[in-house]
Design an enzyme around this catalytic site. Structure first.
Site, short mmCIF file in Angstrom:
data_model
loop_
_atom_site.label_atom_id
_atom_site.label_comp_id
_atom_site.label_asym_id
_atom_site.label_seq_id
_atom_site.Cartn_x
_atom_site.Cartn_y
_atom_site.Cartn_z
N ASN A 88 0.87 -1.18 0.00
CA ASN A 88 0.00 0.00 0.00
C ASN A 88 0.91 1.23 0.00
OD1 ASN A 88 -1.80 2.05 0.53
ND2 ASN A 88 -2.31 1.35 2.62
N LYS A 112 0.08 4.24 -0.30
CA LYS A 112 -0.56 5.44 0.28
C LYS A 112 -0.34 6.64 -0.65
CE LYS A 112 -0.20 3.28 4.76
NZ LYS A 112 -0.16 3.42 6.21
N HIS A 139 -9.55 1.38 4.66
CA HIS A 139 -8.31 1.53 5.42
C HIS A 139 -8.56 2.47 6.60
CE1 HIS A 139 -4.23 2.66 6.47
NE2 HIS A 139 -3.84 1.56 5.87
N GLU A 141 -6.95 4.85 7.73
CA GLU A 141 -6.70 6.27 7.43
C GLU A 141 -7.92 6.88 6.74
OE1 GLU A 141 -2.99 5.65 5.43
OE2 GLU A 141 -2.09 5.09 7.34
N GLU A 144 -5.72 -4.77 10.57
CA GLU A 144 -4.67 -3.77 10.79
C GLU A 144 -4.95 -3.01 12.08
OE1 GLU A 144 -2.62 -2.71 6.86
OE2 GLU A 144 -4.29 -1.35 7.10
N GLY A 147 2.31 2.33 10.73
CA GLY A 147 3.26 3.42 10.56
C GLY A 147 3.95 3.82 11.84
N SER A 159 3.22 -2.05 10.33
CA SER A 159 4.67 -2.13 10.55
C SER A 159 5.23 -3.53 10.27
CB SER A 159 5.03 -1.68 11.96
OG SER A 159 4.61 -0.33 12.16
P1 PGA Z 1 2.68 0.32 7.62
O1 PGA Z 1 1.22 0.52 6.94
O2 PGA Z 1 3.21 -0.97 7.07
O3 PGA Z 1 3.47 1.51 7.17
O4 PGA Z 1 2.47 0.27 9.08
C1 PGA Z 1 0.36 -0.57 6.77
C2 PGA Z 1 -0.94 -0.07 6.21
O5 PGA Z 1 -1.39 1.00 6.62
O6 PGA Z 1 -1.56 -0.73 5.35
#
Ligand code: PGA
Length: 248
Positions: free
Chosen positions: A9, A11, A94, A96, A166, A172, A212
């Site tokens: 992803n 983003k 997601h 976010e 998640e 992140g 992460s």
């Molecule tokens: P990250 O993001 O691996 O940077 O923690 C995962 C995601 O949001 O899909």
């Protein structure tokens, strides 16, 4: 047996040219991958990334999809439009999007149905906040998100789709859920699917972990029996790191 998926992803990162360059570096590193590999660039890079992915074992995904087919929805993109660009997966709901863009369980469900109708496989995201985990609400919350996301989706369609667990506190942040925590909560998500559609369907749905996940923790996570792959943010932005996760 469920085929594992590792999905990147990106983003809001990467222009088309930057994305194509990353693909060029990634392709030789993952040509023998034993899992399905998916890249989800921003909408504006889909065209270039799709061209770069031609004749490779990597599939294209989008980061969202609108629920209507067309019309007066400024700034939105339909499943049919994505399909025409070579998209076969779409991340939906997601955290976010839920946190910053008003996504709800209801819009997640509408988007998932629109994707399925167009032949795009949804990657539906669920996951609890830190305060929910600390309050012991994780299982009830992710179960409810799962049930709501799947509302009025047929058994045959559910068997095709992908769910990503998640935990918001792990995205992140560099703070990964332990392999056991991830496995346990993915088991809860699978249990919610089982409650709705029965054992056979639950055993077919692929459920990923995200938050992460990186070259260091990928193999321990992938060894967990409930966990069918990963949705990778930060570590998907560097070809070497993403390849190391894919070749866990
Ligand atoms: P990250 O993001 O691996 O940077 O923690 C995962 C995601 O949001 O899909």
């Amino acid at each position: 047996m469920r085929t594992p998926i590792i999905a990147g992803n990106w983003k809001m990162n990467m222009t088309g040219a930057q994305g194509a360059a990353l693909v060029k570096a990634l392709v030789p590193l993952v040509k023998d991958a034993k899992c399905e590999v998916v890249l989800c660039p921003p909408f504006t890079a889909l065209f270039d990334v799709n061209n770069a992915l031609e004749h490779t074992n990597i599939k294209l995904g989008a980061q969202n999809v609108h629920w209507e087919q067309k019309g007066a929805f400024t700034g939105e993109v339909s499943a049919e439009m994505l399909k025409a660009l070579g998209v076969s997966y779409a991340i939906i709901g997601h955290s976010e999007r839920r946190q910053y863009f008003g996504e709800t369980d209801e819009t997640v469900n509408s988007r998932a149905k629109a994707a399925l109708k167009a032949g795009i496989i949804p990657i539906i995201c669920v996951g609890e906040s830190l305060s929910q985990r600390e309050a012991g609400e994780t299982d009830a919350f992710v179960s409810r998100q799962t049930v709501n996301a799947l509302s009025s989706i047929s058994q045959a369609e559910v068997e095709k789709l992908v769910i990503a667990y998640e935990p918001i506190w792990a995205i992140g942040t560099g703070r990964t859920a332990s392999s056991e925590q991830a496995n346990e909560t993915i088991g809860v998500v699978r249990g919610a699917v089982r409650g709705l559609y029965g054992e056979e369907t639950a055993s077919k749905v692929r459920i990923l972990y995200g938050g992460s996940m990186n070259p260091k923790n990928a193999s321990a996570l992938m060894a967990m029996d409930e966990l069918d792959g990963g949705l990778i943010g930060g570590a998907s932005l560097l070809a070497e790191d993403f390849a190391a996760v894919i070749n866990f």
